[in-house]
Design a protein around this motif. Structure first.
Motif, PDB file in Angstrom:
ATOM      1  N   ASP A 188     102.401  20.143  86.822  1.00 51.79           N
ATOM      2  CA  ASP A 188     102.460  20.055  85.357  1.00 51.79           C
ATOM      3  C   ASP A 188     101.827  18.776  84.817  1.00 51.79           C
ATOM      4  N   ASP A 189     101.839  17.701  85.611  1.00 47.20           N
ATOM      5  CA  ASP A 189     101.263  16.437  85.137  1.00 47.20           C
ATOM      6  C   ASP A 189      99.746  16.372  85.335  1.00 47.20           C
ATOM      7  N   GLY A 190      99.134  17.480  85.779  1.00 52.33           N
ATOM      8  CA  GLY A 190      97.683  17.524  85.936  1.00 52.33           C
ATOM      9  C   GLY A 190      97.181  16.954  87.249  1.00 52.33           C
ATOM     10  N   SER A 191      98.049  16.855  88.246  1.00 56.88           N
ATOM     11  CA  SER A 191      97.636  16.376  89.565  1.00 56.88           C
ATOM     12  C   SER A 191      97.814  17.503  90.574  1.00 56.88           C
ATOM     13  N   ILE A 192      97.347  17.266  91.783  1.00 53.08           N
ATOM     14  CA  ILE A 192      97.515  18.248  92.861  1.00 53.08           C
ATOM     15  C   ILE A 192      98.739  17.856  93.672  1.00 53.08           C
ATOM     16  N   ASP A 193      99.574  18.835  93.954  1.00 49.53           N
ATOM     17  CA  ASP A 193     100.797  18.612  94.732  1.00 49.53           C
ATOM     18  C   ASP A 193     100.438  17.969  96.066  1.00 49.53           C
ATOM     19  N   PRO A 194     101.146  16.895  96.462  1.00 45.41           N
ATOM     20  CA  PRO A 194     100.840  16.238  97.746  1.00 45.41           C
ATOM     21  C   PRO A 194     101.252  17.049  98.969  1.00 45.41           C
ATOM     22  N   MET A 195     101.799  18.238  98.732  1.00 44.50           N
ATOM     23  CA  MET A 195     102.225  19.098  99.827  1.00 44.50           C
ATOM     24  C   MET A 195     101.437  20.404  99.743  1.00 44.50           C
ATOM     25  N   GLY A 196     100.535  20.635 100.700  1.00 47.86           N
ATOM     26  CA  GLY A 196      99.795  21.894 100.777  1.00 47.86           C
ATOM     27  C   GLY A 196     100.536  22.858 101.672  1.00 47.86           C
ATOM     28  N   ILE A 197     100.436  24.158 101.377  1.00 50.69           N
ATOM     29  CA  ILE A 197     101.143  25.184 102.140  1.00 50.69           C
ATOM     30  C   ILE A 197     100.114  26.055 102.857  1.00 50.69           C
ATOM     31  N   VAL A 198     100.240  26.126 104.178  1.00 49.32           N
ATOM     32  CA  VAL A 198      99.299  26.881 105.000  1.00 49.32           C
ATOM     33  C   VAL A 198      99.595  28.380 104.857  1.00 49.32           C
ATOM     34  N   ASP A 199      98.557  29.153 104.578  1.00 51.08           N
ATOM     35  CA  ASP A 199      98.649  30.601 104.352  1.00 51.08           C
ATOM     36  C   ASP A 199      98.610  31.332 105.686  1.00 51.08           C
ATOM     37  N   ASN A 200      99.713  31.229 106.432  1.00 44.92           N
ATOM     38  CA  ASN A 200      99.790  31.826 107.751  1.00 44.92           C
ATOM     39  C   ASN A 200     101.249  32.168 108.013  1.00 44.92           C
ATOM     40  N   CYS A 201     101.596  33.457 107.924  1.00 44.12           N
ATOM     41  CA  CYS A 201     102.980  33.899 108.073  1.00 44.12           C
ATOM     42  C   CYS A 201     103.534  33.466 109.431  1.00 44.12           C
ATOM     43  N   THR A 202     104.759  32.951 109.426  1.00 40.63           N
ATOM     44  CA  THR A 202     105.361  32.467 110.674  1.00 40.63           C
ATOM     45  C   THR A 202     105.950  33.596 111.507  1.00 40.63           C
ATOM     46  N   HIS A 203     105.860  34.831 111.030  1.00 44.45           N
ATOM     47  CA  HIS A 203     106.330  35.972 111.817  1.00 44.45           C
ATOM     48  C   HIS A 203     105.257  36.404 112.813  1.00 44.45           C
ATOM     49  N   LEU A 204     104.097  36.841 112.299  1.00 47.03           N
ATOM     50  CA  LEU A 204     103.021  37.291 113.186  1.00 47.03           C
ATOM     51  C   LEU A 204     101.654  36.715 112.822  1.00 47.03           C
ATOM     52  N   GLY A 205     101.611  35.722 111.955  1.00 46.61           N
ATOM     53  CA  GLY A 205     100.355  35.050 111.659  1.00 46.61           C
ATOM     54  C   GLY A 205      99.481  35.707 110.610  1.00 46.61           C
ATOM     55  N   CYS A 206     100.022  36.621 109.837  1.00 41.82           N
ATOM     56  CA  CYS A 206      99.234  37.281 108.787  1.00 41.82           C
ATOM     57  C   CYS A 206      98.932  36.295 107.656  1.00 41.82           C
ATOM     58  N   THR A 207      97.860  36.556 106.932  1.00 40.55           N
ATOM     59  CA  THR A 207      97.623  35.812 105.698  1.00 40.55           C
ATOM     60  C   THR A 207      98.179  36.639 104.555  1.00 40.55           C
ATOM     61  N   PHE A 208      98.547  35.989 103.468  1.00 43.46           N
ATOM     62  CA  PHE A 208      99.272  36.660 102.403  1.00 43.46           C
ATOM     63  C   PHE A 208      98.897  36.066 101.056  1.00 43.46           C
ATOM     64  N   PRO A 209      99.118  36.816  99.979  1.00 39.00           N
ATOM     65  CA  PRO A 209      98.814  36.302  98.649  1.00 39.00           C
ATOM     66  C   PRO A 209     100.040  35.656  97.997  1.00 39.00           C
ATOM     67  N   TRP A 210      99.766  34.864  96.969  1.00 40.92           N
ATOM     68  CA  TRP A 210     100.802  34.330  96.095  1.00 40.92           C
ATOM     69  C   TRP A 210     101.025  35.371  95.009  1.00 40.92           C
ATOM     70  N   ASN A 211     102.280  35.756  94.781  1.00 41.21           N
ATOM     71  CA  ASN A 211     102.602  36.708  93.736  1.00 41.21           C
ATOM     72  C   ASN A 211     103.141  35.928  92.539  1.00 41.21           C
ATOM     73  N   PRO A 212     102.329  35.757  91.481  1.00 41.85           N
ATOM     74  CA  PRO A 212     102.778  34.950  90.341  1.00 41.85           C
ATOM     75  C   PRO A 212     103.912  35.597  89.549  1.00 41.85           C
ATOM     76  N   LEU A 213     104.040  36.925  89.604  1.00 44.66           N
ATOM     77  CA  LEU A 213     105.124  37.579  88.869  1.00 44.66           C
ATOM     78  C   LEU A 213     106.483  37.290  89.498  1.00 44.66           C
ATOM     79  N   ASP A 214     106.553  37.368  90.823  1.00 43.85           N
ATOM     80  CA  ASP A 214     107.807  37.097  91.526  1.00 43.85           C
ATOM     81  C   ASP A 214     107.963  35.629  91.909  1.00 43.85           C
ATOM     82  N   GLN A 215     106.892  34.836  91.720  1.00 41.87           N
ATOM     83  CA  GLN A 215     106.889  33.430  92.117  1.00 41.87           C
ATOM     84  C   GLN A 215     107.229  33.280  93.600  1.00 41.87           C
TER      85      GLN A 215
END
Length: 178
Positions: free
Chosen positions: A94-121
Motif C-alpha cells: 500500500d505504501d508503493g514499495s515491493i514487499d521484502p518477502m517474495g513467495i515462490v510459485d511452487n506447490c509444496t505438495h507435488l511442485g505444481c505452479t499455481f495462480p493467485w486468485n484475487p477474488l478469494d485472496q
C-alpha cells in the motif's frame, strides 16, 4: 666385453603420421570453435550479488526494473523468474514499495505452479486443491508445508532476490527449505 650402446637414429615421423596429426588438429580446432558459441548459448548468464542474490527477470530472461512493477496498483502480484529460475510472486504494498518477502510459485505438495486468485485472496493449486494464504501459509491441504520464501531488495531500480535463511515469519521456526 663391449660396454657401449649402439646409437640408432630415433624413429622419424612418417608422412602419414604427420598428415593424420595435422588433420586431427584441424578438425579439433574447427569443432571447438563451432561448439564454443553453442555452449555459451546453452549456459544462461548469471548476474549474481554477494550472498547468492540474483536479479528478478521476465520470462525472456531480461532484468525487470522495479519501476515497472511499482507502476501497478497496491496489492498487485507480479510473477518474475527468481532464484534458480523458480517463478516468484512479488507484491506491491500500500505504501508503493515491493514487499521484502517474495513467495515462490511452487506447490509444496507435488511442485505444481499455481495462480493467485484475487477474488478469494488465495494462491490456489489447480492440480490437487491446496490453498495458501496471501503470505504463503497453508490454508487447506494436501500440502503440509508453507510456500518457500525469498528475500527481496530494491536497489537502483533493480530487484534483487536472495535466499531466505532467517526464521520463517509464518511458523516462527527454521525454514524447511534451508
Amino acid at each position: 666385453m663391449d660396454n657401449t650402446f649402439p646409437l640408432d637414429e630415433p624413429p622419424s615421423l612418417s608422412r602419414r603420421q604427420l598428415l593424420n596429426f595435422l588433420t586431427g588438429a584441424t578438425v579439433a580446432a574447427t569443432a571447438g570453435s563451432a561448439l564454443y558459441p553453442v555452449a555459451k548459448f546453452m549456459v544462461p548468464p548469471t548476474v549474481a550479488a554477494a550472498g547468492g542474490g540474483l536479479l528478478a527477470k521476465d520470462k525472456l530472461g531480461a532484468p525487470i526494473p522495479a519501476s515497472q512493477i511499482l507502476a501497478e496498483p497496491p496489492g498487485t502480484r507480479a510473477l518474475v523468474a527468481g532464484l534458480a529460475g523458480e517463478p516468484t510472486y512479488l507484491t506491491v504494498l500500500d505504501d508503493g514499495s515491493i514487499d521484502p518477502m517474495g513467495i515462490v510459485d511452487n506447490c509444496t505438495h507435488l511442485g505444481c505452479t499455481f495462480p493467485w486468485n484475487p477474488l478469494d485472496q488465495q494462491f490456489q493449486c489447480p492440480c490437487h486443491g491446496s490453498r495458501y494464504s496471501p503470505d504463503g501459509a497453508v490454508v487447506r491441504g494436501p500440502a503440509d508445508r508453507p510456500l518457500k520464501l525469498t528475500r527481496v531488495e530494491v536497489r537502483d531500480n533493480a530487484i534483487w532476490l536472495y535466499p531466505w535463511t532467517e526464521t520463517d515469519p509464518r511458523t516462527g521456526e527454521r525454514p524447511w527449505w534451508v
